[in-house]
Scaffold this motif. Structure first.
Motif, PDB file in Angstrom:
ATOM      1  N   GLN A  20       0.839  -1.203   0.000  1.00  0.00           N
ATOM      2  CA  GLN A  20       0.000   0.000   0.000  1.00  0.00           C
ATOM      3  C   GLN A  20       0.867   1.243   0.000  1.00  0.00           C
ATOM      4  O   GLN A  20       1.844   1.347   0.731  1.00  0.00           O
ATOM      5  N   ASN A  21       0.499   2.195  -0.860  1.00  0.00           N
ATOM      6  CA  ASN A  21       1.156   3.503  -0.925  1.00  0.00           C
ATOM      7  C   ASN A  21       2.647   3.410  -1.255  1.00  0.00           C
ATOM      8  O   ASN A  21       3.479   4.090  -0.640  1.00  0.00           O
ATOM      9  N   ASP A  70      -2.892  -0.031  -8.670  1.00  0.00           N
ATOM     10  CA  ASP A  70      -3.901   1.026  -8.596  1.00  0.00           C
ATOM     11  C   ASP A  70      -3.184   2.325  -8.262  1.00  0.00           C
ATOM     12  O   ASP A  70      -2.988   2.654  -7.089  1.00  0.00           O
ATOM     13  N   GLU A  71      -2.767   3.039  -9.307  1.00  0.00           N
ATOM     14  CA  GLU A  71      -2.086   4.315  -9.089  1.00  0.00           C
ATOM     15  C   GLU A  71      -3.100   5.339  -8.607  1.00  0.00           C
ATOM     16  O   GLU A  71      -4.195   5.462  -9.165  1.00  0.00           O
ATOM     17  N   GLN A  72      -2.728   6.086  -7.589  1.00  0.00           N
ATOM     18  CA  GLN A  72      -3.634   7.048  -6.972  1.00  0.00           C
ATOM     19  C   GLN A  72      -3.616   8.355  -7.763  1.00  0.00           C
ATOM     20  O   GLN A  72      -2.908   9.310  -7.425  1.00  0.00           O
ATOM     21  N   THR A  74      -6.271  11.043 -10.373  1.00  0.00           N
ATOM     22  CA  THR A  74      -7.639  11.435 -10.669  1.00  0.00           C
ATOM     23  C   THR A  74      -8.145  10.693 -11.891  1.00  0.00           C
ATOM     24  O   THR A  74      -7.375  10.294 -12.766  1.00  0.00           O
ATOM     25  N   ARG A  83      -3.414  12.162  -6.561  1.00  0.00           N
ATOM     26  CA  ARG A  83      -4.244  12.482  -5.396  1.00  0.00           C
ATOM     27  C   ARG A  83      -3.306  12.784  -4.235  1.00  0.00           C
ATOM     28  O   ARG A  83      -2.626  11.896  -3.712  1.00  0.00           O
ATOM     29  N   ARG A 103       1.535   7.984  -5.307  1.00  0.00           N
ATOM     30  CA  ARG A 103       1.370   6.734  -4.570  1.00  0.00           C
ATOM     31  C   ARG A 103       0.668   5.709  -5.449  1.00  0.00           C
ATOM     32  O   ARG A 103      -0.139   6.056  -6.312  1.00  0.00           O
ATOM     33  N   ILE A 104       0.970   4.444  -5.183  1.00  0.00           N
ATOM     34  CA  ILE A 104       0.374   3.362  -5.949  1.00  0.00           C
ATOM     35  C   ILE A 104       0.212   2.148  -5.052  1.00  0.00           C
ATOM     36  O   ILE A 104       1.072   1.855  -4.220  1.00  0.00           O
ATOM     37  N   HIS A 105      -0.925   1.475  -5.165  1.00  0.00           N
ATOM     38  CA  HIS A 105      -1.160   0.221  -4.467  1.00  0.00           C
ATOM     39  C   HIS A 105      -0.785  -0.919  -5.415  1.00  0.00           C
ATOM     40  O   HIS A 105      -1.179  -0.911  -6.598  1.00  0.00           O
TER      41      HIS A 105
END
Length: 330
Positions: A20-21, A70-72, A74, A83, A103-105
Motif C-alpha cells: 500500500q502507498n 492502482d495508481e492514486q 484522478t 491524489r 502513490r500506488i497500491h
C-alpha cells in the motif's frame, strides 16, 4: 558487451505481496511503477536485517512480477493528476506547502536470487526459513510502501526458498512449471536492445538524432498515414489508412540507475552528505526501455532477475537484466 552476472544457488520467492502507498514516481521524468533501484535497495536492506538475526543468505539479484496495481490519480480525461494529501499546519499555524507525492497500491511477486548454505538444506528447513524471511519483510518498507497481510491463493505458499537444479534441462522444466503460478501478471525486463535498434534506424535518415530522441520515439505511439492500394491490379488508390510502429509489445521508459556528474569525493568532504564514512559522488538518473511481458514468455530465472553493475571509471551505476541477451543466445 558482457557483464559479471551473479550466479545464484537458489531463489527466494515471495508470492502475491500486497503493498500500500508505494512510490509511483520512479524518476524525475517517469511514473507509474517503482524503479528497479528501489527493489534492489530493498534486497540489500533485507540482507542486512537478516544478518542481525543470524541468517547469512547472500542476495545478488531481484525480479518483480506485477499482478495488480492502482495508481492514486484522478479519473477521467487524458490529463491526470496525483491524489495528494494536505499536510498538517506548520509551527506558526500557517498552511504548509503540499509536497507532490505519487502513490500506488500494488500486488507483486518478488523473486530474489540467493546463495548460501541454507539453500542446500532439505525442503522443511528451507520452508521454515522462507516463512521467517517473509515475516521479517512484513515489517519493512517496499519501495516506500507498507506490506499488508498476503492474500491467500489456493495451494500457493506465501514464501518459498528453492534450490536451483544444476542440470540445465531439469532447471528449465522446473521453471516452466513454476511460471504458471505467476499468471495472471507481468514481469518487467530490460530492453536496451530495442533502444539501440531504434537509434540506428532513426540515424539512418537523420544522423543528428540522439539517444534521447530514440527513447522518446520508442516510448510513444507514432501514427503515420499509409496509402491503401485498391484490390487487383488497378492503379487507382483507395483512401488512407493510419498505422503505428508499436509492434514490440508493452514498452515503457524506465530509470535504470545513475550516471556521474562529478568526480568521486572522499568520505566526509561533502557537507550534509547522508553518510560521512562513504565516498560521495553527484549523479543523475539514467534511462532506458523496459518491457512488461507475461511470465509464460520467460525461459529461466536469468531472464527475470535484475542485478547491480557499477563502472566507477565510466561513472555508471545501473541495474541490468539479461532478458535480451538470453533471447539472442548470449
Amino acid at each position: 558487451m558482457s557483464y559479471l552476472r551473479p550466479e545464484s544457488e537458489g531463489v527466494l520467492v515471495l508470492n502475491r505481496l500486497p503493498i500500500q502507498n508505494a512510490n509511483a514516481i520512479s524518476s524525475p521524468l517517469t511514473h507509474g511503477f517503482p524503479s528497479m533501484t528501489a527493489f534492489l535497495g530493498l534486497m540489500w536492506a533485507l540482507e542486512r536485517k537478516l544478518r542481525t538475526q543470524g541468517i547469512t543468505l547472500q542476495f545478488d539479484s531481484v525480479g518483480v512480477i506485477c499482478h495488480d496495481f492502482d495508481e492514486q490519480v484522478t479519473e477521467g480525461g487524458y490529463t491526470k493528476a496525483f491524489r495528494l494529501t494536505r499536510n498538517p499546519v506548520s509551527k506558526d499555524g500557517s498552511t504548509a506547502a503540499i509536497v507532490e507525492e505519487g502513490r500506488i497500491h500494488l500486488e507483486v511477486t518478488l523473486i530474489f536470487g540467493v546463495s548460501g548454505e541454507a539453500v542446500l538444506d532439505d525442503a522443511e528447513p528451507r520452508q521454515k526459513l522462507a516463512d521467517q524471511i517473509a515475516e521479517t519483510l512484513a515489517g519493512m518498507r517496499v519501495a516506500g510502501g507498507s506490506v499488508l497481510p498476503a492474500r491467500r491463493v489456493e495451494r500457493l505458499p506465501c514464501a518459498e526458498l528453492l534450490r536451483l537444479d544444476e542440470n540445465p534441462e531439469e532447471a528449465r522444466e522446473d521453471f516452466r512449471l513454476r511460471r504458471r503460478r505467476w499468471m495472471p501478471g507481468f514481469a518487467l525486463v530490460c530492453r536496451d536492445d530495442l533502444l539501440a535498434q531504434r537509434l540506428e534506424s532513426l540515424q539512418a535518415n537523420t544522423p543528428e538524432v540522439t539517444a534521447l530522441d530514440a527513447l522518446l520515439d520508442l516510448s510513444r505511439f507514432n501514427w503515420r498515414p499509409a496509402v491503401a492500394e485498391a484490390p487487383g491490379d488497378q492503379a487507382e488508390r483507395k483512401g488512407v489508412e493510419w498505422e503505428h510502429d508499436r509492434t514490440e509489445g508493452w514498452i515503457v521508459p524506465i530509470p535504470v540507475g545513475y550516471g556521474a556528474l562529478s568526480q568521486v569525493h572522499p568520505a566526509g568532504t561533502v557537507k550534509n552528505a547522508r553518510d560521512a564514512c562513504t565516498d560521495f559522488r553527484f549523479v543523475e538518473s539514467l534511462y532506458s526501455v523496459g518491457q512488461w511481458i507475461s511470465p509464460h514468455r520467460l525461459g529461466s530465472f536469468r531472464e527475470l532477475l535484475w542485478y547491480a553493475h557499477s563502472d566507477v571509471d565510466a561513472g555508471l551505476y545501473r541495474c541490468r537484466n539479461d532478458f535480451a541477451a538470453t533471447a539472442r543466445g548470449l
